[in-house]
Design a protein around this motif. Structure first.
Motif, PDB file in Angstrom:
ATOM      1  N   ILE A   1       0.837  -1.208   0.000  1.00  0.00           N
ATOM      2  CA  ILE A   1       0.000   0.000   0.000  1.00  0.00           C
ATOM      3  C   ILE A   1       0.870   1.255   0.000  1.00  0.00           C
ATOM      4  CG2 ILE A   1      -1.637   1.342   1.375  1.00  0.00           C
ATOM      5  CD1 ILE A   1      -2.798  -1.464   2.278  1.00  0.00           C
ATOM      6  N   TRP A   2       1.813   1.341   0.923  1.00  0.00           N
ATOM      7  CA  TRP A   2       2.631   2.544   1.050  1.00  0.00           C
ATOM      8  C   TRP A   2       3.650   2.699  -0.086  1.00  0.00           C
ATOM      9  CZ3 TRP A   2       1.481   6.667   3.667  1.00  0.00           C
ATOM     10  CH2 TRP A   2       0.593   6.552   4.726  1.00  0.00           C
ATOM     11  N   ASN A   3       4.247   1.592  -0.545  1.00  0.00           N
ATOM     12  CA  ASN A   3       5.197   1.709  -1.654  1.00  0.00           C
ATOM     13  C   ASN A   3       4.501   2.147  -2.934  1.00  0.00           C
ATOM     14  OD1 ASN A   3       7.965   1.126  -0.846  1.00  0.00           O
ATOM     15  ND2 ASN A   3       7.121  -0.819  -0.168  1.00  0.00           N
ATOM     16  N   ARG A   4       3.336   1.624  -3.177  1.00  0.00           N
ATOM     17  CA  ARG A   4       2.597   1.980  -4.392  1.00  0.00           C
ATOM     18  C   ARG A   4       2.132   3.433  -4.351  1.00  0.00           C
ATOM     19  NH1 ARG A   4      -2.264   1.873  -7.116  1.00  0.00           N
ATOM     20  NH2 ARG A   4      -2.008   0.955  -9.183  1.00  0.00           N
ATOM     21  N   GLN A   5       1.650   3.864  -3.194  1.00  0.00           N
ATOM     22  CA  GLN A   5       1.075   5.202  -3.092  1.00  0.00           C
ATOM     23  C   GLN A   5       2.093   6.312  -2.821  1.00  0.00           C
ATOM     24  OE1 GLN A   5      -2.174   5.857  -3.735  1.00  0.00           O
ATOM     25  NE2 GLN A   5      -2.361   3.699  -4.225  1.00  0.00           N
ATOM     26  N   TRP A   6       3.147   6.000  -2.077  1.00  0.00           N
ATOM     27  CA  TRP A   6       4.029   7.061  -1.592  1.00  0.00           C
ATOM     28  C   TRP A   6       5.448   6.965  -2.126  1.00  0.00           C
ATOM     29  CZ3 TRP A   6       7.324   7.361   3.182  1.00  0.00           C
ATOM     30  CH2 TRP A   6       7.667   8.674   3.489  1.00  0.00           C
TER      31      TRP A   6
ATOM     32  N   THR B   1       2.830   4.951  -8.130  1.00  0.00           N
ATOM     33  CA  THR B   1       2.370   4.383  -9.387  1.00  0.00           C
ATOM     34  C   THR B   1       0.897   4.656  -9.617  1.00  0.00           C
ATOM     35  OG1 THR B   1       1.876   2.258  -8.398  1.00  0.00           O
ATOM     36  CG2 THR B   1       4.071   2.551  -9.313  1.00  0.00           C
ATOM     37  N   GLY B   2       0.540   4.689 -10.858  1.00  0.00           N
ATOM     38  CA  GLY B   2      -0.850   4.840 -11.235  1.00  0.00           C
ATOM     39  C   GLY B   2      -1.191   3.818 -12.296  1.00  0.00           C
ATOM     40  N   THR B   3      -0.385   2.789 -12.371  1.00  0.00           N
ATOM     41  CA  THR B   3      -0.561   1.776 -13.403  1.00  0.00           C
ATOM     42  C   THR B   3      -1.431   0.636 -12.885  1.00  0.00           C
ATOM     43  OG1 THR B   3       1.520   0.722 -12.765  1.00  0.00           O
ATOM     44  CG2 THR B   3       1.628   2.368 -14.503  1.00  0.00           C
ATOM     45  N   ASN B   4      -1.362  -0.480 -13.533  1.00  0.00           N
ATOM     46  CA  ASN B   4      -2.200  -1.637 -13.274  1.00  0.00           C
ATOM     47  C   ASN B   4      -1.960  -2.219 -11.875  1.00  0.00           C
ATOM     48  OD1 ASN B   4      -3.328  -4.244 -13.224  1.00  0.00           O
ATOM     49  ND2 ASN B   4      -3.052  -4.481 -15.428  1.00  0.00           N
ATOM     50  N   VAL B   5      -2.910  -2.031 -10.976  1.00  0.00           N
ATOM     51  CA  VAL B   5      -2.760  -2.480  -9.589  1.00  0.00           C
ATOM     52  C   VAL B   5      -2.667  -4.004  -9.505  1.00  0.00           C
ATOM     53  CG1 VAL B   5      -5.222  -2.515  -9.009  1.00  0.00           C
ATOM     54  CG2 VAL B   5      -3.548  -2.127  -7.215  1.00  0.00           C
ATOM     55  N   LYS B   6      -3.413  -4.717 -10.355  1.00  0.00           N
ATOM     56  CA  LYS B   6      -3.362  -6.185 -10.316  1.00  0.00           C
ATOM     57  C   LYS B   6      -1.985  -6.691 -10.718  1.00  0.00           C
ATOM     58  CE  LYS B   6      -8.264  -6.897 -11.184  1.00  0.00           C
ATOM     59  NZ  LYS B   6      -9.270  -7.404 -12.113  1.00  0.00           N
ATOM     60  N   ARG B   7      -1.417  -6.108 -11.780  1.00  0.00           N
ATOM     61  CA  ARG B   7      -0.081  -6.497 -12.231  1.00  0.00           C
ATOM     62  C   ARG B   7       0.947  -6.214 -11.141  1.00  0.00           C
ATOM     63  NH1 ARG B   7       4.122  -3.730 -13.795  1.00  0.00           N
ATOM     64  NH2 ARG B   7       5.674  -4.650 -15.149  1.00  0.00           N
TER      65      ARG B   7
ATOM     66  N   ASN C   1      11.774  -4.686  -6.167  1.00  0.00           N
ATOM     67  CA  ASN C   1      10.676  -3.774  -6.481  1.00  0.00           C
ATOM     68  C   ASN C   1      11.119  -2.609  -7.360  1.00  0.00           C
ATOM     69  OD1 ASN C   1       8.329  -4.958  -5.335  1.00  0.00           O
ATOM     70  ND2 ASN C   1       9.250  -4.596  -3.356  1.00  0.00           N
ATOM     71  N   ARG C   2      12.303  -2.120  -7.131  1.00  0.00           N
ATOM     72  CA  ARG C   2      12.819  -1.005  -7.943  1.00  0.00           C
ATOM     73  C   ARG C   2      13.069  -1.456  -9.375  1.00  0.00           C
ATOM     74  NH1 ARG C   2      16.081   4.109  -7.330  1.00  0.00           N
ATOM     75  NH2 ARG C   2      16.314   4.578  -9.536  1.00  0.00           N
TER      76      ARG C   2
ATOM     77  N   LYS D   1       9.246  -0.800 -12.157  1.00  0.00           N
ATOM     78  CA  LYS D   1      10.201  -0.348 -13.172  1.00  0.00           C
ATOM     79  C   LYS D   1       9.554   0.488 -14.271  1.00  0.00           C
ATOM     80  CE  LYS D   1      13.784  -1.934 -16.266  1.00  0.00           C
ATOM     81  NZ  LYS D   1      14.501  -3.078 -16.803  1.00  0.00           N
ATOM     82  N   GLU D   2       8.446   0.047 -14.827  1.00  0.00           N
ATOM     83  CA  GLU D   2       7.798   0.773 -15.915  1.00  0.00           C
ATOM     84  C   GLU D   2       7.435   2.190 -15.508  1.00  0.00           C
ATOM     85  OE1 GLU D   2       5.670  -2.813 -18.408  1.00  0.00           O
ATOM     86  OE2 GLU D   2       4.463  -1.486 -17.201  1.00  0.00           O
ATOM     87  N   HIS D   3       6.930   2.323 -14.307  1.00  0.00           N
ATOM     88  CA  HIS D   3       6.528   3.649 -13.831  1.00  0.00           C
ATOM     89  C   HIS D   3       7.729   4.584 -13.766  1.00  0.00           C
ATOM     90  CE1 HIS D   3       4.424   6.757 -11.680  1.00  0.00           C
ATOM     91  NE2 HIS D   3       5.379   6.749 -10.770  1.00  0.00           N
TER      92      HIS D   3
END
Length: 155
Positions: free
Chosen positions: A60-65, A69-75, A141-142, A147-149
């Motif tokens: 949750i925190w890595n994705r949001q902060w 990212t704003g990409t595909n959450v399922k992926r 994760n990086r 990576k794409e983001h």
């Protein structure tokens, strides 16, 4: 060649990742301690529960902060989960080596003089193996999950 802006962004990202890592470490360690030491839950089960709680918080925190990212959450969730499993297996191998291979499971309860505790060796090994997990998980994760983001944001 890395630009000054890219270097600055990476340093800020590492600092944020560190904050989340400290929070995850506290969640995992406190959960492990309460389950293993206070409730006598076996090492492996206590470890798994602590890590699951930490990984949910981490995603949750890595994705949001951290990686924003704003990409595909399922992926991302699938890749994040895979990374968790790979790093958790690595953490388990380090734990096994220290606990069984080096015999740290038999460390006396007063191994840390200012903090005597039941299962001291298991608690010490948990902290060491968490450091290994954290470093491996950041690299994963990086370079894979987010990576794409990063490529899109740096362009």
């Amino acid at each position: 060649m890395i630009t000054k802006d890219e270097a600055k962004k990476t340093i800020i990202q590492l600092m944020k990742y560190g904050v989340i890592g400290v929070i995850n470490t506290l969640i995992t360690a406190v959960s492990f301690y309460l389950l293993n030491t206070c409730l006598s839950v076996p090492y492996g089960i206590a470890n798994a529960i602590g890590y699951v709680l930490g990984v949910i918080n981490s995603f949750i925190w890595n994705r949001q902060w951290v990686f924003k990212t704003g990409t595909n959450v399922k992926r991302e969730a699938l890749l994040f989960g895979c990374g968790f499993l790979v790093c958790w297996i690595l953490q388990g191998l380090v734990s096994l080596l220290l606990l069984e291979g080096l015999g740290w499971k038999n460390l006396p309860d007063d191994t840390i003089p200012f903090l005597p505790m039941k299962n001291a060796g298991q608690n010490i090994v948990m902290v060491i193996s968490m450091v290994v997990y954290t470093i491996a998980n950041y690299i994963y994760n990086r370079t894979i999950t987010f990576k794409e983001h990063e490529k899109n944001e740096l362009s």
